[in-house]
Design a protein around this motif. Structure first.
Motif, short mmCIF file in Angstrom:
data_model
loop_
_atom_site.label_atom_id
_atom_site.label_comp_id
_atom_site.label_asym_id
_atom_site.label_seq_id
_atom_site.Cartn_x
_atom_site.Cartn_y
_atom_site.Cartn_z
N SER A 100 0.85 -1.10 -0.05
CA SER A 100 -0.05 0.10 -0.08
C SER A 100 0.94 1.41 -0.01
CB SER A 100 -1.29 0.01 1.14
OG SER A 100 -1.55 1.19 1.43
N ASN A 101 0.27 2.26 -0.62
CA ASN A 101 1.03 3.57 -0.56
C ASN A 101 0.06 4.48 -0.11
OD1 ASN A 101 3.66 3.56 -1.40
ND2 ASN A 101 3.17 4.40 -3.42
N ASP A 102 -0.35 4.27 1.37
CA ASP A 102 -1.43 5.19 1.92
C ASP A 102 -0.75 5.92 3.07
OD1 ASP A 102 -3.71 6.29 2.58
OD2 ASP A 102 -4.26 4.70 3.98
N PRO A 103 -0.38 7.04 2.96
CA PRO A 103 -0.68 8.04 1.87
C PRO A 103 0.49 7.77 0.83
CG PRO A 103 0.53 8.97 3.73
CD PRO A 103 0.37 7.82 4.09
N PRO A 104 0.24 8.56 -0.32
CA PRO A 104 1.05 8.52 -1.36
C PRO A 104 2.48 8.95 -0.95
CG PRO A 104 -0.73 9.40 -2.17
CD PRO A 104 -0.84 9.13 -0.59
N GLU A 105 3.67 8.28 -1.50
CA GLU A 105 4.99 8.44 -0.85
C GLU A 105 5.42 9.96 -1.06
OE1 GLU A 105 9.60 7.50 -2.01
OE2 GLU A 105 7.97 5.97 -2.41
N GLU A 106 4.82 10.87 -1.98
CA GLU A 106 5.25 12.02 -2.15
C GLU A 106 4.67 12.93 -1.05
OE1 GLU A 106 3.76 10.30 -4.63
OE2 GLU A 106 5.47 10.07 -5.88
N GLU A 107 3.49 12.70 -0.62
CA GLU A 107 2.73 13.18 0.37
C GLU A 107 3.42 13.05 1.90
OE1 GLU A 107 -1.61 13.14 2.61
OE2 GLU A 107 -1.71 12.45 0.66
N LEU A 108 3.90 11.74 1.91
CA LEU A 108 4.57 11.57 3.22
C LEU A 108 5.88 11.87 3.47
CD1 LEU A 108 4.88 9.55 5.74
CD2 LEU A 108 6.20 8.13 4.28
N ARG A 109 6.82 12.16 2.15
CA ARG A 109 8.05 13.02 2.15
C ARG A 109 7.61 14.48 2.45
NH1 ARG A 109 12.39 10.62 -0.28
NH2 ARG A 109 11.97 8.62 -0.85
N PHE A 110 6.59 14.97 2.00
CA PHE A 110 6.25 16.40 1.96
C PHE A 110 6.16 16.68 3.51
CE2 PHE A 110 3.06 19.86 2.59
CZ PHE A 110 3.63 21.06 2.11
N TYR A 111 5.14 15.80 4.11
CA TYR A 111 4.94 15.93 5.70
C TYR A 111 6.26 15.76 6.38
CZ TYR A 111 0.18 16.28 4.55
OH TYR A 111 -1.26 16.44 3.97
N VAL A 112 7.15 14.93 6.14
CA VAL A 112 8.12 14.71 6.87
C VAL A 112 8.95 15.92 6.70
CG1 VAL A 112 10.31 13.28 7.16
CG2 VAL A 112 8.53 12.34 6.86
N ALA A 113 9.32 16.44 5.54
CA ALA A 113 10.01 17.66 5.25
C ALA A 113 9.30 18.85 6.27
CB ALA A 113 10.18 17.90 3.75
N ARG A 114 8.08 19.03 6.25
CA ARG A 114 7.58 20.30 6.68
C ARG A 114 7.74 20.07 8.36
NH1 ARG A 114 2.47 23.46 5.17
NH2 ARG A 114 2.53 24.78 6.83
N CYS A 115 7.61 18.76 8.69
CA CYS A 115 7.68 18.53 10.24
C CYS A 115 9.10 18.56 10.87
CB CYS A 115 6.85 17.22 10.69
SG CYS A 115 4.89 17.40 10.38
N THR A 116 10.06 18.61 9.96
CA THR A 116 11.37 18.56 10.52
C THR A 116 12.19 19.83 10.32
OG1 THR A 116 12.17 17.49 8.42
CG2 THR A 116 11.56 16.06 10.33
N THR A 117 11.72 20.80 9.71
CA THR A 117 12.21 22.02 9.54
C THR A 117 11.71 23.10 10.45
OG1 THR A 117 10.79 22.67 7.72
CG2 THR A 117 12.70 21.70 7.08
#
Length: 117
Positions: A100-117
């Motif tokens: 499964s890609n739930d959420p899509p990988e791009e979305e997960l990467r975006f949230y990780v980047a947003r939450c780590t900066t």
């Protein structure tokens, strides 16, 4: 905006975080990491941010590391490990055994980047 442009825009913050991150250790277990970066934010702050954006994120603790499973608890799509270091946190994201890609990988990467900066 076409899909390629959207993906590039979504990946840009993560690329910036990854560029500032430390290199992953050369162990076989880290060879599967989709994301390996460092952040000045503490693990608890990153975990809280990710949980607020990913409704199917479940938090647990193992020693001093905070672990998040994203997706089904029994068949997670992704695993996020947040380990404290002297300057904040080390973030490691791997894809779960689930196809499964739930959420899509791009979305997960975006949230990780947003939450780590």
């Amino acid at each position: 905006m076409n899909i390629l442009t959207q993906r590039l825009v979504a990946a840009l913050p993560l690329a910036l975080v990854a560029a500032c991150g430390s290199s992953p250790p050369s162990t076989a277990s880290d060879g599967n990491a989709m994301v390996y970066a460092s952040s000045a934010r503490p693990p608890s702050s990153i975990a809280s941010c990710l949980r607020s954006r990913l409704p199917r994120a479940h938090e647990s603790h193992s020693g001093n590391a905070t672990e998040l499973t994203v997706g089904s608890r029994s068949n997670a799509s992704y695993f996020v490990t947040l380990t404290p270091n002297g300057n904040g946190s080390v973030i490691r994201v791997t894809h779960g055994a689930s196809s499964s890609n739930d959420p899509p990988e791009e979305e997960l990467r975006f949230y990780v980047a947003r939450c780590t900066t």
